[in-house]
Motif scaffolding. Structure first.
Motif, PDB file in Angstrom:
ATOM      1  N   HIS A 205       0.868  -1.183   0.000  1.00 17.50           N
ATOM      2  CA  HIS A 205       0.000   0.000   0.000  1.00 17.50           C
ATOM      3  C   HIS A 205       0.906   1.235   0.000  1.00 17.50           C
ATOM      4  CE1 HIS A 205      -3.479   2.498   0.788  1.00 17.50           C
ATOM      5  NE2 HIS A 205      -2.850   3.038   1.822  1.00 17.50           N
ATOM      6  N   LEU A 206       1.174   1.774  -1.189  1.00 20.65           N
ATOM      7  CA  LEU A 206       2.212   2.800  -1.334  1.00 20.65           C
ATOM      8  C   LEU A 206       1.663   4.197  -1.623  1.00 20.65           C
ATOM      9  CD1 LEU A 206       4.673   0.702  -3.518  1.00 20.65           C
ATOM     10  CD2 LEU A 206       4.687   0.997  -1.040  1.00 20.65           C
ATOM     11  N   ARG A 207       0.394   4.325  -1.954  1.00 20.92           N
ATOM     12  CA  ARG A 207      -0.219   5.628  -2.233  1.00 20.92           C
ATOM     13  C   ARG A 207       0.594   6.386  -3.271  1.00 20.92           C
ATOM     14  NH1 ARG A 207      -2.307   8.188   3.338  1.00 20.92           N
ATOM     15  NH2 ARG A 207      -3.889   8.982   1.926  1.00 20.92           N
ATOM     16  N   ARG A 208       0.663   5.845  -4.437  1.00 20.28           N
ATOM     17  CA  ARG A 208       1.533   6.334  -5.514  1.00 20.28           C
ATOM     18  C   ARG A 208       1.296   7.798  -5.870  1.00 20.28           C
ATOM     19  NH1 ARG A 208       2.612   3.136 -11.187  1.00 20.28           N
ATOM     20  NH2 ARG A 208       4.052   4.633 -12.106  1.00 20.28           N
ATOM     21  N   ARG A 217       9.293   4.272  -6.660  1.00 25.11           N
ATOM     22  CA  ARG A 217      10.006   3.053  -7.056  1.00 25.11           C
ATOM     23  C   ARG A 217      10.862   2.520  -5.914  1.00 25.11           C
ATOM     24  NH1 ARG A 217      10.878   6.262 -11.964  1.00 25.11           N
ATOM     25  NH2 ARG A 217       9.344   5.594 -13.535  1.00 25.11           N
ATOM     26  N   THR A 218      11.442   3.413  -5.145  1.00 25.42           N
ATOM     27  CA  THR A 218      12.229   2.977  -3.987  1.00 25.42           C
ATOM     28  C   THR A 218      11.334   2.293  -2.962  1.00 25.42           C
ATOM     29  OG1 THR A 218      13.822   4.770  -4.291  1.00 25.42           O
ATOM     30  CG2 THR A 218      13.740   3.735  -2.123  1.00 25.42           C
ATOM     31  N   ALA A 221      10.314  -1.122  -4.228  1.00 25.75           N
ATOM     32  CA  ALA A 221      11.388  -2.107  -4.080  1.00 25.75           C
ATOM     33  C   ALA A 221      11.476  -2.592  -2.637  1.00 25.75           C
ATOM     34  CB  ALA A 221      12.717  -1.495  -4.518  1.00 25.75           C
ATOM     35  N   GLN A 222      11.285  -1.683  -1.682  1.00 21.10           N
ATOM     36  CA  GLN A 222      11.298  -2.063  -0.269  1.00 21.10           C
ATOM     37  C   GLN A 222      10.120  -2.968   0.058  1.00 21.10           C
ATOM     38  OE1 GLN A 222      11.271   1.805   1.584  1.00 21.10           O
ATOM     39  NE2 GLN A 222      13.502   2.053   1.432  1.00 21.10           N
ATOM     40  N   ALA A 223       8.967  -2.681  -0.547  1.00 20.09           N
ATOM     41  CA  ALA A 223       7.783  -3.527  -0.327  1.00 20.09           C
ATOM     42  C   ALA A 223       7.998  -4.924  -0.891  1.00 20.09           C
ATOM     43  CB  ALA A 223       6.554  -2.881  -0.964  1.00 20.09           C
TER      44      ALA A 223
END
Length: 237
Positions: A205-208, A217-218, A221-223
């Motif tokens: 859940h990154l809320r782009r 993108r960072t 990648a962590q997700a």
């Protein structure tokens, strides 16, 4: 140096990477079991949709449990909402709780929409989160205030339909899965599926729309790295 396979994959002829990939596809995206079967087949691997279903039941539950055990910090503002779903031709209520960042805290399928049902949801949340919220945001359903009073919570309670759009919007993925799965077959199936689906989706859940492309993108990648760690598989190069 090879990574020692996790014990939960022992006895399966397919490697952990294949199993975890199929489980991820099934719970992360609104795909049918047959679609997952085909996508794995495009990689040259022959499995059946029933195999995907069985993997989802076993490994999905274990992965979701491991995600919860990480005890990631969640917000102190809880949004609670309920929506009617049809299960085997009967109406049930799906109760969902989120924090202010949109992470799903818990879901609960119940046959009623009353104070007892709201109290059960709040009690489950308090037990799992280990603390009371600072702010509780709900619609104007009276059972929320009654359950808060019964549990002697001192949290600020805001009741306004406009403030709770975050929780109402959170039901959309469930609606899509309901259509894809040709409706849910039983309350147990709904509870079991969403208890796996939501923790897995919380990881990504990154809320782009609130991030610059490079930052997104960072974070992605962590997700992916966190997902691989939970599933105990090497991160794809």
């Amino acid at each position: 140096m090879t990574t020692r396979p996790d014990a939960m994959y022992a006895g399966y002829r397919f490697p952990a990477e294949v199993i975890s990939y199929a489980v991820y596809l099934h719970f992360r995206f609104p795909l049918s079991l047959w679609m997952v079967e085909e996508m794995v087949g495009l990689r040259g691997l022959t499995i059946s949709h029933e195999t995907v279903r069985q993997w989802g039941l076993k490994f999905g539950r274990e992965i979701a449990t491991r995600i919860r055990q990480r005890r990631l910090a969640r917000g102190d503002t809880w949004h609670l909402d309920e929506v009617v779903i049809s299960v085997a031709g009967k109406k049930h209520d799906l109760w969902r709780a989120l924090d202010q960042d949109g992470f799903v805290l818990d879901v609960l399928v119940q046959s009623r929409r009353d104070t007892k049902a709201a109290k059960r949801l709040l009690g489950k949340l308090l037990k799992r989160q280990g603390r009371a919220p600072r702010v509780l945001i709900t619609d104007k359903l009276k059972c929320y205030a009654a359950s808060k009073k019964a549990l002697k919570l001192r949290s600020e309670h805001r009741q306004h339909k406009g403030l709770n759009s975050r929780a109402e919007t959170s039901h959309q993925p469930t609606r899509r899965r309901e259509r894809q799965m040709k409706r849910f077959k039983s309350p147990r199936q709904v509870q079991r599926f969403l208890s796996i689906h939501d923790p897995i989706n919380n990881l990504v859940h990154l809320r782009r729309y609130r991030r610059p492309a490079a930052e997104y993108r960072t974070a992605r990648a962590q997700a992916f790295a966190a997902s691989a760690e939970v599933a105990c598989v090497p991160l794809a190069a």
